[in-house]
Design an enzyme around this catalytic site. Structure first.
Site, PDB file in Angstrom:
ATOM      1  N   HIS A  37       0.838  -1.206   0.000  1.00 56.72           N
ATOM      2  CA  HIS A  37       0.000   0.000   0.000  1.00 56.72           C
ATOM      3  C   HIS A  37       0.875   1.259   0.000  1.00 56.72           C
ATOM      4  CE1 HIS A  37      -2.745  -2.929   2.201  1.00 56.72           C
ATOM      5  NE2 HIS A  37      -3.533  -2.526   1.221  1.00 56.72           N
ATOM      6  N   GLN A 148      -0.663  -3.822  -9.062  1.00 59.57           N
ATOM      7  CA  GLN A 148      -0.691  -4.931 -10.018  1.00 59.57           C
ATOM      8  C   GLN A 148      -0.962  -6.257  -9.308  1.00 59.57           C
ATOM      9  OE1 GLN A 148      -0.791  -4.885 -13.196  1.00 59.57           O
ATOM     10  NE2 GLN A 148      -0.621  -7.092 -13.487  1.00 59.57           N
TER      11      GLN A 148
HETATM   12  P1  AMP Z   1      -6.527  -3.656  -0.545  1.00 58.35           P
HETATM   13  O1  AMP Z   1      -6.341  -2.879   0.728  1.00 58.35           O
HETATM   14  O2  AMP Z   1      -6.132  -5.095  -0.434  1.00 58.35           O
HETATM   15  O3  AMP Z   1      -7.870  -3.434  -1.167  1.00 58.35           O
HETATM   16  O4  AMP Z   1      -5.490  -3.051  -1.572  1.00 58.35           O
HETATM   17  C1  AMP Z   1      -5.464  -1.685  -1.859  1.00 58.35           C
HETATM   18  C2  AMP Z   1      -4.522  -1.448  -3.011  1.00 58.35           C
HETATM   19  O5  AMP Z   1      -3.215  -1.909  -2.670  1.00 58.35           O
HETATM   20  C3  AMP Z   1      -4.934  -2.204  -4.284  1.00 58.35           C
HETATM   21  O6  AMP Z   1      -4.720  -1.358  -5.401  1.00 58.35           O
HETATM   22  C4  AMP Z   1      -3.985  -3.365  -4.275  1.00 58.35           C
HETATM   23  O7  AMP Z   1      -3.723  -3.881  -5.575  1.00 58.35           O
HETATM   24  C5  AMP Z   1      -2.739  -2.759  -3.691  1.00 58.35           C
HETATM   25  N1  AMP Z   1      -1.853  -3.790  -3.141  1.00 58.35           N
HETATM   26  C6  AMP Z   1      -2.188  -4.769  -2.268  1.00 58.35           C
HETATM   27  N2  AMP Z   1      -1.128  -5.577  -2.056  1.00 58.35           N
HETATM   28  C7  AMP Z   1      -0.111  -5.116  -2.826  1.00 58.35           C
HETATM   29  C8  AMP Z   1       1.234  -5.524  -3.055  1.00 58.35           C
HETATM   30  N3  AMP Z   1       1.763  -6.585  -2.461  1.00 58.35           N
HETATM   31  N4  AMP Z   1       1.978  -4.803  -3.931  1.00 58.35           N
HETATM   32  C9  AMP Z   1       1.456  -3.723  -4.566  1.00 58.35           C
HETATM   33  N5  AMP Z   1       0.195  -3.276  -4.384  1.00 58.35           N
HETATM   34  C10 AMP Z   1      -0.581  -3.963  -3.532  1.00 58.35           C
END
Ligand code: AMP
Length: 283
Positions: A37, A148
């Site tokens: 994030h 991604q």
């Molecule tokens: P989430 O809180 O899981 O809904 O994720 C929020 C954002 O963070 C989304 O755009 C995800 O794709 C991104 N995200 C989650 N995990 C990763 C990671 N390991 N690397 C890059 N971006 C991430």
């Protein structure tokens, strides 16, 4: 950093920033933040003047048997991390603030939401597209950054923005991994010690695919097979899907000409994890 929980407050602050010529960047999240994030916040800082994040565990993108209730939450820690990483505003609305009355309107992207994760999570992308559209209408950001890690989500949001002429530039950020290869995810907290070890098989399988692609393999079925073979070697891993698709259209590929997305979802014990390899594209 400004912390707000009301839509009207976001609108007022964004209006003021825009009147001063500032461009707005948005990083939507569900909280329980990790370095993945924070890499999105960094990317938003590189591409906009006033960086906003949202923390909202969006109930309508979870299926009835999914983990909405137990999804990890630690808002205090999240606020600290965002502040330390130079975020300017964080929006942490309640469910009532986002969905105050009976919802009669949703945003649905067809076709590309029926495959990969969408095939196993009915309604998930309607929930995602609806909340992201609401956030775009609340923030009117110039840019928004998505990871991604959720490859299908990026493709779906890009299509939605394009189809609906939403004036925001979608920026992709690469997957951030632990040193041993495991893609960072808020859901990794569910894994016990044995499962944490077993979860390494996801990135390991994609590494094997990458080796084959680097050697010039173009046959998508062979790539899928090698990924499945590696995954099957781990007894705690149950494959949900392994696919080789075009990164934008998500159409299945038979031959890999230039760009390809090798995407997978697996259960490690009760925890569903996803990972992917984007081939032929630098982000
Ligand atoms: P989430 O809180 O899981 O809904 O994720 C929020 C954002 O963070 C989304 O755009 C995800 O794709 C991104 N995200 C989650 N995990 C990763 C990671 N390991 N690397 C890059 N971006 C991430």
């Amino acid at each position: 950093m400004i912390v707000v929980d009301k839509i009207d407050d976001v609108r007022k602050i964004v209006k003021k920033q825009k009147s001063q010529g500032m461009s707005i960047g948005l990083v939507p999240t569900m909280g329980y933040l990790h370095e993945g994030h924070l890499s999105l916040v960094k990317k938003a800082k590189e591409n906009s003047d006033f960086v906003c994040a949202s923390i909202f565990v969006n109930p309508i993108q979870f299926g009835p048997n999914e983990d909405y209730d137990k999804y990890p939450r630690d808002v205090k820690r999240d606020v600290k991390l965002l502040e330390e990483n130079g975020c300017d505003l964080v929006f942490i609305p309640s469910v009532e603030e986002m969905y105050p009355n009976e919802r009669l309107t949703t945003v649905s992207v067809s076709k590309i939401t029926n495959k990969l994760c969408g095939a196993y999570r009915p309604g998930h992308f309607v929930g995602v597209c609806t909340v992201v559209t609401k956030l775009f209408n609340i923030f009117t950001p110039d840019i928004a950054v998505f990871g991604q890690k959720d490859a299908q989500q990026v493709a779906v949001i890009k299509k939605m923005v394009d189809d609906l002429n939403i004036p925001v530039k979608i920026i992709k950020a690469p997957i951030v991994r632990e040193k041993d290869g495991l893609a960072l995810s808020s859901r990794n907290i569910y894994l016990d010690a044995d499962e944490r070890k077993a979860a390494l098989v996801l990135s390991k399988s994609l590494k094997e695919a990458k080796i084959m692609l680097e050697k010039g393999e173009k046959n998508a079925s062979l790539i899928i097979n090698i990924v499945k073979e590696v995954l099957k070697q781990e007894p705690l891993c149950e494959i949900q899907y392994v696919s080789c698709v075009h990164p934008d259209t998500l159409e299945d590929l038979t031959t890999i000409d230039d760009r390809a997305l090798i995407a997978l979802a697996c259960y490690i014990g009760k925890t569903r994890l996803i990972d992917n390899l984007l081939w032929g594209e630098d982000i």
